[in-house]
Design a protein around this motif. Sequence first.
Motif, short mmCIF file in Angstrom:
data_model
loop_
_atom_site.label_atom_id
_atom_site.label_comp_id
_atom_site.label_asym_id
_atom_site.label_seq_id
_atom_site.Cartn_x
_atom_site.Cartn_y
_atom_site.Cartn_z
N ILE A 51 0.87 -1.18 0.00
CA ILE A 51 0.00 0.00 0.00
C ILE A 51 0.90 1.22 0.00
O ILE A 51 1.56 1.51 1.00
CB ILE A 51 -0.93 0.04 1.23
N ASP A 52 0.97 1.91 -1.12
CA ASP A 52 1.85 3.08 -1.19
C ASP A 52 1.11 4.39 -1.44
O ASP A 52 1.73 5.45 -1.49
CB ASP A 52 2.93 2.88 -2.26
N LYS A 53 -0.23 4.30 -1.61
CA LYS A 53 -1.03 5.51 -1.80
C LYS A 53 -2.34 5.35 -1.03
O LYS A 53 -3.13 4.46 -1.31
CB LYS A 53 -1.33 5.74 -3.29
N VAL A 54 -2.54 6.22 -0.05
CA VAL A 54 -3.70 6.14 0.83
C VAL A 54 -4.40 7.50 0.88
O VAL A 54 -3.75 8.54 0.95
CB VAL A 54 -3.30 5.72 2.25
N ALA A 55 -5.73 7.48 0.83
CA ALA A 55 -6.51 8.71 0.97
C ALA A 55 -7.68 8.44 1.91
O ALA A 55 -8.41 7.46 1.73
CB ALA A 55 -7.02 9.20 -0.38
N ILE A 56 -7.85 9.29 2.90
CA ILE A 56 -8.97 9.14 3.84
C ILE A 56 -9.75 10.44 3.91
O ILE A 56 -9.18 11.53 3.81
CB ILE A 56 -8.48 8.73 5.24
N VAL A 57 -11.05 10.32 4.05
CA VAL A 57 -11.90 11.49 4.21
C VAL A 57 -12.24 11.65 5.68
O VAL A 57 -12.76 10.72 6.31
CB VAL A 57 -13.20 11.37 3.38
N VAL A 58 -11.95 12.82 6.21
CA VAL A 58 -12.25 13.15 7.60
C VAL A 58 -12.99 14.48 7.59
O VAL A 58 -12.46 15.47 7.09
CB VAL A 58 -10.97 13.26 8.45
N ASP A 59 -14.20 14.50 8.12
CA ASP A 59 -14.94 15.76 8.14
C ASP A 59 -15.92 15.80 9.31
O ASP A 59 -15.91 14.90 10.17
CB ASP A 59 -15.66 16.00 6.81
N ILE A 60 -16.76 16.82 9.34
CA ILE A 60 -17.61 17.03 10.51
C ILE A 60 -18.74 16.02 10.63
O ILE A 60 -19.47 16.03 11.62
CB ILE A 60 -18.17 18.47 10.56
N ARG A 61 -18.88 15.12 9.66
CA ARG A 61 -19.85 14.04 9.83
C ARG A 61 -19.50 13.17 11.03
O ARG A 61 -20.37 12.48 11.59
CB ARG A 61 -19.90 13.16 8.57
N GLY A 62 -18.22 13.20 11.41
CA GLY A 62 -17.78 12.41 12.56
C GLY A 62 -18.20 12.98 13.89
O GLY A 62 -17.89 12.40 14.94
N GLY A 63 -18.89 14.12 13.87
CA GLY A 63 -19.36 14.72 15.12
C GLY A 63 -18.22 15.06 16.05
O GLY A 63 -17.21 15.66 15.65
#
Length: 291
Positions: A51-63
Amino acid sequence: MRFVIVTGLSGAGKTQTIRCLEDFQYFCIDNLPPALIPKLSELCYASGDKIDKVAIVVDIRGGGFFDELFQSLKTIENMGYKYEILFLDASDNVLVKRYKETRRNHPLANDGNIIDAIEEERERLKEVKKKAHHIIDTSNLSTRQLREELKKIFISGEKFESLVITVESFGFKYGMPIDADLVFDVRFLPNPYYIEELKPFSGNDVPVRDYVLKWNETQEFLIRVSDLLEFLIPYYIKEGKSRLVIAVGCTGGRHRSVTIANLIYENLKRNGHSALITHRDLTNDTLGDVR
C-alpha cells in the motif's frame, strides 16, 4: 508513501474527490474517525510496497470525533510519518445551490438552516484549512476540471498552485458580477458592434478577435494587465486566497469583453496558472442593443 487526508466543507466535492483518487489507485476510506488515523498510518507504512497511496476522508460528519483530528496528526508526526491535507472549499452560494439541487441535509443543519450550518462548519474547519497543503475551490469546477486539478497534484507531480482563477466576460448593461475580485472595463476599445460585417459574430470568432487585437491600445492594455496579475497573484497565494475572479466588461458582453477575457485566460495558462474561462452574457439578446 503518499498519505492524504481529504477534508473540507460539506458539499464542496469530497465524494467526487475520493472517487477520483480511487481511480488513481489510491486505497481510500471515507468518514474515518480521526482517532484511528495513527493506527491506519502505522499499518500502511508497515505494509511496504503493498500500500503506497492512501486517501482518507475526515470531516464534521464524525461529530465529536472530528475534534480529535489535531491530536491524531500530532501523533503521526511524532511517529515520523508524513501526510498531506487536501482541503476542498466552495462559496456559500454554490454550497446552498448544491444542497437544494440534491435535496440533502447539511450535517450541521439540525433546524434546516443551511446558511447557519455552513457558517458554523467554516468556523470549525478554520484551523484545519490553515494547516492544509493543498486547497481547491470547487465553486466553478466541473467534475472533469476537478479531476484534472487532482491529477496535477497526485499523479503528474506538477507544481500545484492553490489559487484557481476564473476569468469572466460580462456586459455592463446586465450588471456587474457580484463575486468579482478584479474588474476591467474595456469599453474604451473600438467597438466591433458598429462594423456591419462583424456585428453577427462574437469575441470567440476570429474576425472579431482580429479586429480587437489590431489596435495599439489593446496591445498595451494586455501587457499592463498581464504585468499587474503576475505581480498580484503570488501575494494572493501568500495570503491564502483560493479563488480569484477577474471580470472583463464591455457594454453587452458579446464582443470586446469576450475577446479580452479569452486573451487574459490564455496568458494565465501559458504562465502556468490554474485558470477557467466563462462568458456570462454571450447569448443575451445577441443583436438587440449596443455592444
